[in-house]
Design an enzyme around this catalytic site. Structure first.
Site, mmCIF file in Angstrom:
data_model
loop_
_atom_site.group_PDB
_atom_site.id
_atom_site.type_symbol
_atom_site.label_atom_id
_atom_site.label_comp_id
_atom_site.label_asym_id
_atom_site.label_seq_id
_atom_site.Cartn_x
_atom_site.Cartn_y
_atom_site.Cartn_z
ATOM 1 N N LYS A 123 15.262 -66.357 24.151
ATOM 2 C CA LYS A 123 15.062 -64.883 24.703
ATOM 3 C C LYS A 123 13.600 -64.399 23.947
ATOM 4 O O LYS A 123 12.910 -63.926 24.444
ATOM 5 C CB LYS A 123 15.793 -64.215 25.543
ATOM 6 N N ASP A 141 15.699 -63.294 30.562
ATOM 7 C CA ASP A 141 16.667 -62.489 30.111
ATOM 8 C C ASP A 141 17.510 -62.150 32.065
ATOM 9 O O ASP A 141 17.436 -62.788 32.478
ATOM 10 C CB ASP A 141 15.539 -61.159 29.972
#
Length: 212
Positions: A123, A141
């Site tokens: 991420k 996310d």
DNA sequence: CTCCCGATAT
DNA sequence: ATATCAGGAG
């Protein structure tokens, strides 16, 4: 791939572009390195709080060298409000040292090398790539995961599988833009606790809304 | 899977 | 009181 999912994706892109025509990164930074630090701090923390912390932090510490020489206890104190401060402080200092020792003080521009840095996962790496270099991925996310699962763009559970599904559904030139817009959508409309389904333009297509 | 972890909304 | 916030490592 099912036609209905493709339709949902294009409808969602339409809504996003209308609602958030100029979505950008909400973390404040002046370099790839500062964005890397800010993104690490943003784990399990609102970006608003991160910006308050980095305002002080980036005033006192400018260069990668500054962060490599930083006093770990002072760093811990400054970033304490973001949570996980022991791990984050150690990771930030170690990243600065690694960058100096192995990358001539520069930030690597591919996901494999980025994710080798301590405290940098997929991420965080995608945030750096999307905002600082040629867009190469979609950020999955907590917001992107929740929104895309509710709408029905993916049935997968893990961020990696969700990312693969989205890469197939979203045109490549919109990947980074899509990430920012979907995060805003998740923060403002499709919130974790009390989603505002009454004002949501995706409600008619939403599996979650119809009560599944 | 657990742990790291403070601040805020509900 | 509890879930949640631009997650990652062991």
């Amino acid at each position: 791939m099912q036609q209905s999912v493709i339709n949902k994706a294009s409808k969602f892109l339409e809504v996003l572009d209308r609602k958030y025509p100029d979505a950008t990164c909400s973390l404040r930074y002046n370099s790839a390195f500062e964005l890397l630090v800010a993104t690490i701090l943003s784990a399990q923390c609102t970006d608003e709080r991160v910006n308050k912390v980095t305002k002080v932090l980036f005033e006192r510490y400018k260069t990668v060298q500054d962060f490599a020489n930083i006093d770990i206890d002072e760093l811990r104190n400054i970033i304490k409000p973001t949570g996980f401060y022991n791990n984050k402080a150690a990771n930030i200092k170690n990243i600065a040292l690694t960058l100096l020792n192995e990358y001539d003080g520069r930030i690597p521009e591919n996901i494999d090398e980025l994710t080798k840095l301590p405290g940098v996962g997929r991420k965080t790496a995608n945030v750096i790539l999307g905002n600082c270099f040629t867009p190469q991925g979609i950020v999955v996310d907590t917001h992107v995961k929740r929104v895309c699962r509710r709408i029905g763009l993916t049935k997968n559970e893990t961020p990696e599988k969700i990312e693969q599904d989205l890469l197939k559904l979203i045109p490549k030139d919109k990947w980074n833009r899509f990430s920012h817009q979907t995060i805003l959508f998740g923060r403002n409309i499709c919130t974790a606790r009390k989603p505002k389904c009454e004002i949501c333009e995706m409600a008619t297509l939403c599996h979650f809304y119809r009560g599944a």
